[in-house]
Each structure stands twice: as C-alpha cells, then as structure tokens.
Design a protein around this motif. Structure first.
Motif, PDB file in Angstrom:
ATOM      1  N   ASP B 265       0.791  -1.421   0.435  1.00 12.64           N
ATOM      2  CA  ASP B 265       0.527   0.264   0.187  1.00 12.64           C
ATOM      3  C   ASP B 265       0.450   1.325  -0.297  1.00 12.64           C
ATOM      4  O   ASP B 265       0.367   2.707  -0.194  1.00 12.64           O
ATOM      5  N   SER B 266       2.082   0.972  -0.264  1.00 13.37           N
ATOM      6  CA  SER B 266       2.677   2.677  -0.620  1.00 13.37           C
ATOM      7  C   SER B 266       4.106   2.432  -1.610  1.00 13.37           C
ATOM      8  O   SER B 266       4.329   0.983  -1.574  1.00 13.37           O
ATOM      9  N   LEU B 267       4.958   3.368  -1.969  1.00 12.44           N
ATOM     10  CA  LEU B 267       5.861   2.792  -2.828  1.00 12.44           C
ATOM     11  C   LEU B 267       7.120   3.536  -2.239  1.00 12.44           C
ATOM     12  O   LEU B 267       6.523   5.260  -1.768  1.00 12.44           O
ATOM     13  N   ALA B 268       8.632   3.449  -2.661  1.00 15.55           N
ATOM     14  CA  ALA B 268       9.207   5.019  -2.960  1.00 15.55           C
ATOM     15  C   ALA B 268      10.043   5.490  -4.093  1.00 15.55           C
ATOM     16  O   ALA B 268      10.197   4.251  -5.163  1.00 15.55           O
ATOM     17  N   VAL B 269      10.571   6.220  -4.006  1.00 15.64           N
ATOM     18  CA  VAL B 269      10.688   6.788  -5.390  1.00 15.64           C
ATOM     19  C   VAL B 269      11.714   8.102  -4.687  1.00 15.64           C
ATOM     20  O   VAL B 269      11.619   8.524  -3.570  1.00 15.64           O
ATOM     21  N   GLY B 270      13.536   8.388  -5.585  1.00 18.55           N
ATOM     22  CA  GLY B 270      13.889   9.176  -5.443  1.00 18.55           C
ATOM     23  C   GLY B 270      14.998   8.868  -5.553  1.00 18.55           C
ATOM     24  O   GLY B 270      15.396   8.115  -5.869  1.00 18.55           O
ATOM     25  N   ALA B 271      16.610   9.454  -4.815  1.00 13.83           N
ATOM     26  CA  ALA B 271      17.412   9.313  -5.240  1.00 13.83           C
ATOM     27  C   ALA B 271      18.183   7.836  -4.415  1.00 13.83           C
ATOM     28  O   ALA B 271      19.088   7.393  -4.846  1.00 13.83           O
ATOM     29  N   LEU B 272      17.229   7.731  -3.332  1.00 11.69           N
ATOM     30  CA  LEU B 272      17.430   6.467  -2.312  1.00 11.69           C
ATOM     31  C   LEU B 272      16.994   5.295  -3.086  1.00 11.69           C
ATOM     32  O   LEU B 272      17.854   3.997  -3.735  1.00 11.69           O
ATOM     33  N   ALA B 273      16.300   5.358  -4.106  1.00  4.75           N
ATOM     34  CA  ALA B 273      15.221   4.369  -4.876  1.00  4.75           C
ATOM     35  C   ALA B 273      16.224   4.176  -6.195  1.00  4.75           C
ATOM     36  O   ALA B 273      16.166   3.052  -6.980  1.00  4.75           O
ATOM     37  N   ARG B 274      16.433   5.630  -6.876  1.00  5.73           N
ATOM     38  CA  ARG B 274      17.192   5.771  -8.114  1.00  5.73           C
ATOM     39  C   ARG B 274      18.516   4.723  -7.390  1.00  5.73           C
ATOM     40  O   ARG B 274      18.942   3.516  -7.981  1.00  5.73           O
ATOM     41  N   PHE B 275      19.045   5.278  -6.516  1.00  2.00           N
ATOM     42  CA  PHE B 275      20.227   4.001  -6.115  1.00  2.00           C
ATOM     43  C   PHE B 275      19.891   2.777  -5.961  1.00  2.00           C
ATOM     44  O   PHE B 275      21.173   2.100  -6.305  1.00  2.00           O
ATOM     45  N   ASN B 276      19.233   2.463  -5.089  1.00  2.00           N
ATOM     46  CA  ASN B 276      18.965   0.838  -5.223  1.00  2.00           C
ATOM     47  C   ASN B 276      18.639   0.025  -6.112  1.00  2.00           C
ATOM     48  O   ASN B 276      18.877  -1.000  -6.415  1.00  2.00           O
ATOM     49  N   ASN B 277      17.839   0.804  -6.941  1.00  2.00           N
ATOM     50  CA  ASN B 277      17.559   0.370  -8.932  1.00  2.00           C
ATOM     51  C   ASN B 277      18.126   0.013  -9.627  1.00  2.00           C
ATOM     52  O   ASN B 277      18.826  -0.778 -10.467  1.00  2.00           O
ATOM     53  N   ASN B 278      19.731   0.764  -9.566  1.00  3.93           N
ATOM     54  CA  ASN B 278      20.689   1.674 -10.601  1.00  3.93           C
ATOM     55  C   ASN B 278      21.997   1.218 -10.015  1.00  3.93           C
ATOM     56  O   ASN B 278      23.141   2.114 -10.895  1.00  3.93           O
ATOM     57  N   TYR B 279      22.332   0.894  -8.969  1.00  3.51           N
ATOM     58  CA  TYR B 279      23.617   1.245  -8.110  1.00  3.51           C
ATOM     59  C   TYR B 279      24.802   0.553  -9.219  1.00  3.51           C
ATOM     60  O   TYR B 279      25.605   1.296  -9.524  1.00  3.51           O
ATOM     61  N   GLU B 280      24.326  -0.129  -9.698  1.00  2.00           N
ATOM     62  CA  GLU B 280      25.350  -0.562 -10.867  1.00  2.00           C
ATOM     63  C   GLU B 280      25.672   0.044 -12.176  1.00  2.00           C
ATOM     64  O   GLU B 280      26.657   0.043 -12.467  1.00  2.00           O
ATOM     65  N   LYS B 281      24.925   0.584 -12.048  1.00  3.26           N
ATOM     66  CA  LYS B 281      24.905   2.182 -13.639  1.00  3.26           C
ATOM     67  C   LYS B 281      25.956   3.380 -13.291  1.00  3.26           C
ATOM     68  O   LYS B 281      25.679   4.357 -14.405  1.00  3.26           O
ATOM     69  N   ALA B 297      24.181  -1.079  -1.823  1.00  2.00           N
ATOM     70  CA  ALA B 297      22.458  -0.943  -2.200  1.00  2.00           C
ATOM     71  C   ALA B 297      21.986  -2.478  -1.938  1.00  2.00           C
ATOM     72  O   ALA B 297      22.935  -3.302  -2.317  1.00  2.00           O
ATOM     73  N   PRO B 298      21.038  -2.826  -1.960  1.00  2.00           N
ATOM     74  CA  PRO B 298      19.504  -2.138  -1.921  1.00  2.00           C
ATOM     75  C   PRO B 298      19.283  -2.218   0.176  1.00  2.00           C
ATOM     76  O   PRO B 298      20.509  -2.263   0.822  1.00  2.00           O
ATOM     77  N   CYS B 299      19.447   0.196   0.219  1.00  2.00           N
ATOM     78  CA  CYS B 299      19.606  -0.071   1.404  1.00  2.00           C
ATOM     79  C   CYS B 299      18.192   0.581   1.386  1.00  2.00           C
ATOM     80  O   CYS B 299      17.201   1.884   1.335  1.00  2.00           O
ATOM     81  N   TYR B 300      17.574  -0.089   3.233  1.00  2.00           N
ATOM     82  CA  TYR B 300      16.042   0.306   3.468  1.00  2.00           C
ATOM     83  C   TYR B 300      15.926   1.730   4.745  1.00  2.00           C
ATOM     84  O   TYR B 300      14.934   1.355   5.001  1.00  2.00           O
ATOM     85  N   ASN B 301      16.915   2.247   4.802  1.00  2.00           N
ATOM     86  CA  ASN B 301      17.056   2.980   6.332  1.00  2.00           C
ATOM     87  C   ASN B 301      16.424   4.660   4.983  1.00  2.00           C
ATOM     88  O   ASN B 301      17.238   5.197   4.150  1.00  2.00           O
ATOM     89  N   PRO B 302      15.178   4.918   5.512  1.00  2.00           N
ATOM     90  CA  PRO B 302      14.683   6.049   4.585  1.00  2.00           C
ATOM     91  C   PRO B 302      15.907   7.382   5.088  1.00  2.00           C
ATOM     92  O   PRO B 302      15.994   8.637   3.859  1.00  2.00           O
ATOM     93  N   TYR B 303      15.938   7.404   6.306  1.00  2.00           N
ATOM     94  CA  TYR B 303      17.264   8.839   6.494  1.00  2.00           C
ATOM     95  C   TYR B 303      18.148   8.787   5.170  1.00  2.00           C
ATOM     96  O   TYR B 303      18.648  10.003   5.215  1.00  2.00           O
ATOM     97  N   ALA B 304      18.931   7.311   4.639  1.00  2.00           N
ATOM     98  CA  ALA B 304      20.025   7.896   4.224  1.00  2.00           C
ATOM     99  C   ALA B 304      19.402   8.259   1.741  1.00  2.00           C
ATOM    100  O   ALA B 304      20.197   8.163   1.813  1.00  2.00           O
ATOM    101  N   ASN B 305      18.669   8.583   2.371  1.00  2.00           N
ATOM    102  CA  ASN B 305      18.035   8.838   1.511  1.00  2.00           C
ATOM    103  C   ASN B 305      19.180  10.701   0.837  1.00  2.00           C
ATOM    104  O   ASN B 305      19.742  10.857   0.302  1.00  2.00           O
ATOM    105  N   ASN B 306      19.653  11.536   2.338  1.00  2.00           N
ATOM    106  CA  ASN B 306      20.582  12.379   1.839  1.00  2.00           C
ATOM    107  C   ASN B 306      21.555  12.045   1.258  1.00  2.00           C
ATOM    108  O   ASN B 306      22.305  12.637   0.613  1.00  2.00           O
ATOM    109  N   PHE B 307      22.192  10.768   1.896  1.00  2.00           N
ATOM    110  CA  PHE B 307      23.063   9.700   1.598  1.00  2.00           C
ATOM    111  C   PHE B 307      23.303   9.705   0.030  1.00  2.00           C
ATOM    112  O   PHE B 307      24.561   9.430  -0.481  1.00  2.00           O
TER     113      PHE B 307
END
Lengths: 258, 434
Positions: B265-281, B297-307
């Motif tokens: 019932d929820s999903l995430a987008v943004g820098a951390l989502a991109r990092f998790n999905n595309n780290y290899e690139k 990756a994958p990192c599931y700590n939402p505070y890590a979006n800053n990183f």
C-alpha cells in the motif's frame, strides 16, 4: 548599534520559485544576511517569530481561511511586499477561475472534492493592503535586491512602469512580430530586461501590465496577427486574469488593478 | 512505562510546501501517526486543458520552482512523444545538461541548506554561515553551478525559457559554454569535500529499517535520469507508457495530495530508490562516494536518502563535465537546435527522474495541438504513503526509549530526508477509488 531590520518570508498558493530566486542570489546572500535579521523563512529555517519589519509574501490568495493569516502578517509588519506574480496578480492560478472552481476540483479530486477547501484565485491585495510589488514569474533577482536595498536605505524602490518593448529594443533583439511570432511586450510591465524574448520566447506579461495600457490597441495588434478573439483573451488571462482587461468570469473573481 | 504522545508539528520547516506531522499515542499504543498535507489545492490538470501545445510546458513547469526543469523536460518530452518528434544529438545533449544541472542544484540545496543543519545541530543554515563559513561558501559555489548552466542554456533555472518540444528557441554562445566548463572544473575539490562533510554526519541520523518497493527509471547504458524503462524492485521492468500498471493513486482525507501504491500500500521514489535500483550503473566516482559514505544497495533506511543524494551529486558532476566537453565538440546552431513542429492528434507520455524522483506527464492533444486531457504524477505524492508507513513503524519502535521531543525531532528529520516538495504534489489527477 541599532538592531538590524527584521525581515520575514511567507508563502501562500505558489510554486515557491520566487523564494528560490531569493536563495539563488548566491553572491549577495551572505551580505544580505549581514544586513538584516531573518525572523521567518519556513522554506529554509526553523525559527518562527512574529516580529518583523518587512514581510515578503509569495503566492496567491486562494482560500478564505488564508485571509486571517494574511491579516495577521499585515498587522505585524510595517511594510508588506508582494513577491512574484502569484502574489501581485494571482499569477497562473487565476486560470482555474475561468475553468470553474468547483469543476476544477471535481476534475482533480472526483467525489472527494468537498474534503478540501478552495475558492477563487486572487492577488493578495484582495485581502490586505500591499506597499510594494516585486513582479514576475519568477521575480528577477536584481529587482529583489533593488527593493531590499531601497527599503533598508529608506527610499522608494524603482519599479519600471514602461513596456517590455523598451528593454527588448535596448537589447537589440529582433522583434518577435518580425520573426512571425506574437508577444505581449507592447503593454507588459518591463523590469525583467526582456527576459523571455531574449531567449526566443514570447512575452506573456507575467509582470502584469503597465499602469495605463492601451489594451484595446494591443488586442487589435494580436487580432491582426491572426489570433482569434478567444486566443487574444486567453493571452490576457494567462497572467492577468483577475483584472478587467481579461473580463473575469464573475464579480467575486475580479479585483481592481492598482 | 507505557507512554502518551501528543505531537503536532504545524507547518514543518525546511521543506518545500505546507505539511503537519500529527502523532497521538496513549498507554504506549499509537492511535494516529500521519503527515498531513495542508497545501492549497492547485488543480493544474484542470488549468492545462484547452491550452495549446506551445503553452503546456509554460504552465506545468510552474507546478514547482525547485524542479522546474524536471517538469519542463517531462512536459516537452510528452509533447515530443505525442507528435512523434525526434531530437538532434545536440538538442538531446543540451536537455540532459539542463536536467543534470537541476538535479545537482536541488540536491545541494537539500543536503547543505535543509538537511545539514540537523547534522550540525543547528536550527538552520544561517548560524552555520558564522560557525562553518567554509561549508556554507562551498555550498553556495556548488549551488551556483546549476544557475550558471540553466541561465546559459535556457535563460534561467526557475521556469526555463528556451526549452520547447523538439528542441530549443535559443542557441547558447560558445564562449558561455566555455565559461561553464571553466566554472565546473573549478569545483572538483568541492565535490570531494561534500562527500567528507556529509559522511561525517552519518551518526546524526537514526538507524531505522523498513523494506519498501523502489520505483525508478532504468537503462542498460547509463544511470537513468532523462528517460528509460520503468523499474519496480518488486514487480519488474515495463515500458514507460504502461506506467499505470505500477502507479495507482488514491485520495486520503488528511492530504490534499493523493497517495500512491502498487504491490503493497505504499512505494518509494527518489535518490535512494534510484540508487537501490541502478547502483551498478553509477560511474566510478559515484561508486567511490557510496563506498566512502558506507552506502550499499539495497538500503532500506529512509534517512539515507540524504546520502544517496550526495552520491548522485558526485555521479552527476562527472556526467556534466563529460557532457559539457561533448557539447563543445558539437555544432550548436539554429539548424541543429531550432525545431519545426507540426502538431498532431494523439497521446504522449514521458517519465523523467526529477530530483525528488519519478515524474510522469501524460497529455492527449487534438489535431490542432490543443490539450484535451492531462495527467501529472508527482514524486512527492508517490512518497507520501511511504512516509506515513515509515512513521507508523518507527514510533512504536522507539516510543519507550525516546522522549516526545526526541521523537518529534526524529520524525521531522525523517520527512525532511525525503526532500518533499509539497506544493508540487497537491494536484494529481486520475484517481483509483479505494
């Protein structure tokens, strides 16, 4: 040493791009912070104080419940400055008045529309007295700096009251009408240094109109260019739809141009 | 000892737009825990209908001042798609440079001006200007890069002028591109210093985990930001035109912005989502930055979006340097940049990675190029459900050991970590009623 003047920033219905324009004054920002004390700027700082001399208000007045907040700011501040097109003219938000407020809400929120409050989109002058206006969508940084410096020095800021065409000619741009385009520069308020025409875009009068525009002649020029009456009026409504020149949809959605 | 909580943070600071955090708990049981979105409804999708193709981007870029280039890019790409326009390599390179400039500027603004004060225990960047002037001056130098690029290419960053369907209305002069090259190269040491500064605040952010579904663009040949296929970490990869298979929206009473969901019932987008999905690139320097910060990756700590944003600043910086050098080798002229656009009836869809995450613009035009239907799906709107779920997991975990003030502060930092852009998010269209 006397206390530094206190200034504050407040936001209503807007994209907050004009506050970003303030933050975009990278070279001057630290000097400004040296000359004034910022007592409220929710987008950037935690501090919240109701003590301020100059209040900059961004955004349009679009719901009745915001009136009290606006009146409170007016009471606290010695000087109120409308920051950007949304605050000065209602900005693009006014387009929704022509689409119908209820219809717009239904289109976006469906049968949940009545969960949320909204009303006509108007300039903040519809609710409170405004002392100065920094026009534009977005505001030019130079004009923000001019107003801040003037108010700190106790003089009246110089805001142009001649059309964009003057600045466009001074920049030696080829007139858009000569390039087969149309443009509102003939009656739009200057001060942006003909920003859009200088980058190949038409002027759509985001800084409002000069104080005594010959709007009848401007409409004729646009019609002669080949625009239909509807297209001409759409051009006036884009950024000036709260004023008589654009024939607002009803009395509640109209304000006097000052 | 079972505890009561009554947190009501009215108009959260250091975020774009108006939101309140509301938490109520009695006897250790959380009764309510939400981010209320109290921004005024802005109904852009209603305003866009009836506009000419020439003006759709002019309107929709004004959804947001901070991600104005992201909205412009999504808008003109949707119109490209509807009319079947193809770009020259020159126009494509300039568009990508504009978007890279905005990604970097937005991340710098967030990491340094909005999030870093928490790392330095300061209420805002203003006291930092006195206590850490070198950090603030560096932040201003980095932030200025975005403005220099956008002013040169499109007149300005906030509501860019020259970007239109098919290309540009203005040809940036070569000497100004050379000035960008000189300026960007002068920032090289600032990029490394950014990683150091941000890595040093790592222990200021709570160690909290909640597995989530990450949604982002993806490409085989680069770390996707301008275009690509749509990837869900839980549901696979699909064509971007089919985005409605992965993005479902619903109205919730405590928010003028709709919430989004897919597998759960929820999903995430943004820098951390991109990092998790595309780290290899990521490029080599981006990967090195991740290693220096300790982000994997994958990192599931939402505070890590800053990183993740910091890693992206580094990655995008090297990409922008490469691109400006490529552009200097290209023939930028009216012939290669100024398009000849003929409207045609049809639907166009564009997905772009705006700074805060996946952004969708979806327009239908009639044969005269008048927009008859529009749908914009905004990153912050997609994250709001996830923010609520994070808070609802976090508060019970810490309610016994942290004070009310500490929990309130943690939650403010949590919401801020998502870098929400609230005024953006309050006008989603297309509802799936639940």
């Amino acid at each position: 040493m006397a206390d530094k003047p206190k200034i504050s920033f407040h936001d209503f219905t807007s994209c907050e791009g004009c506050q970003l324009q303030v933050l975009n004054c990278e070279d001057e920002l630290l000097d400004i912070l040296g000359a004034v004390e910022i007592t409220q700027f929710r987008e950037a700082i935690d501090e919240k104080s109701d003590t301020y001399d100059i209040a900059f208000i961004e955004g349009a007045f679009t719901r009745e419940s915001d009136r009290a907040r606006l009146e409170h700011i007016r009471q606290c501040a010695k000087v109120v400055v409308a920051l950007g097109a949304c605050a000065c003219t209602g900005g693009l938000n006014v387009l929704k008045n022509y689409r119908g407020v209820e219809e717009s809400m239904k289109k976006v929120y469906g049968d949940k529309a009545n969960w949320y409050e909204t009303s006509w989109a108007l300039p903040i002058e519809a609710a409170i007295k405004v002392d100065y206006k920094i026009h534009g969508c977005p505001i030019p940084q130079e004009e923000f700096l001019e107003v801040v410096k003037s108010l700190l020095a106790g003089r009246t800021p110089r805001i142009p009251d001649y059309p964009v065409c003057v600045e466009c000619k001074l920049r030696e741009n080829v007139c858009l009408y000569h390039k087969g385009e149309y443009c509102m520069g003939v009656i739009a308020r200057a001060g942006c240094n003909a920003w859009c025409p200088s980058y190949g875009g038409r002027c759509y009068a985001c800084r409002g109109l000069i104080s005594d525009p010959n709007d009848g002649a401007a409409k004729d020029v646009l019609e002669e260019f080949g625009l239909t009456i509807e297209e001409v009026m759409a051009e006036f409504r884009l950024f000036n739809g709260a004023f008589d020149v654009a024939e607002p949809p009803c009395e509640e959605a109209a304000v006097e141009r000052k | 000892m079972p505890k009561d909580l009554d947190i009501n943070i009215h108009h959260l600071t250091r975020v774009e737009g108006h939101g309140n955090i509301v938490v109520r708990a009695s006897d250790g049981q959380v009764e309510k825990c939400v981010l209320e979105i109290v921004e005024t409804p802005r109904v852009f999708e209603s305003m866009i209908e009836g506009l000419s193709w020439r003006d759709t981007a002019l309107l929709t870029c004004r959804i947001c001042g901070i991600c104005s280039v992201g909205h412009t890019t999504a808008s003109i790409r949707a119109t490209d798609d509807a009319f079947g326009l193809t770009l020259t390599p020159e126009a494509l390179a300039l568009r990508k440079l504009m978007l890279l400039a905005e990604e970097m500027q937005s991340h710098v603004l967030h990491v340094y001006f909005l999030a870093a004060p928490d790392g330095f225990d300061a209420p805002s960047v203003i006291p930092l200007a006195a206590s850490h002037p070198e950090v603030v001056k560096r932040a201003l130098r980095l932030k200025k890069l975005g403005n220099i690029i956008c002013e040169t290419v499109a007149g300005r960053h906030v509501h860019p002028i020259s970007m239109i369907p098919g290309g540009f209305t203005y040809v940036p002069p070569r000497e100004k591109l050379l000035a960008i090259k000189e300026y960007i190269e002068s920032l090289d040491a600032d990029i490394d210093a950014t990683v150091e500064t941000i890595a040093s605040m790592k222990d200021k952010f709570p160690d909290f985990q909640r597995e989530r579904e990450d949604l982002s663009l993806t490409r085989d040949d680069e770390y996707a930001f301008y275009d690509g296929d749509l990837k869900s970490s839980k549901a696979g990869v699909i064509d971007p035109h089919d985005y409605e298979q992965f993005i479902h929206e619903k109205c919730v009473e405590h928010s003028t912005s709709k919430h989004a969901y897919n597998v759960e019932d929820s999903l995430a987008v943004g820098a951390l989502a991109r990092f998790n999905n595309n780290y290899e690139k990521l490029n080599a320097r981006g990967k090195a930055a991740a290693e220096a910060i300790g982000l994997t990756a994958p990192c599931y700590n939402p505070y890590a979006n800053n990183f993740a944003q910091t890693v992206e600043i580094v990655h995008f910086y090297d990409e922008a340097v490469r691109l400006i050098n490529e552009l200097l080798e290209m023939d930028l002229s009216e012939a290669t940049l100024t398009p000849n656009v003929t409207p045609k009836a049809g639907r166009g869809v564009a997905l772009v990675e705006a700074p805060r995450g996946l952004l969708v613009h979806d327009y239908t035009y009639d044969e005269n190029g008048i927009c008859t239907k529009a749908n914009c799906v905004i990153p912050t709107g997609m994250n709001l459900g996830n923010i609520d779920r994070d808070m609802q997991k976090y508060v019970p975990e810490v309610i016994e050991r942290r004070s009310q003030d500490e929990i309130a502060h943690d939650l403010e930092m949590l919401v801020r970590a998502y870098d929400p852009c609230i005024s953006c998010s309050v006008h989603l269209l297309k509802v799936e009623w639940v």
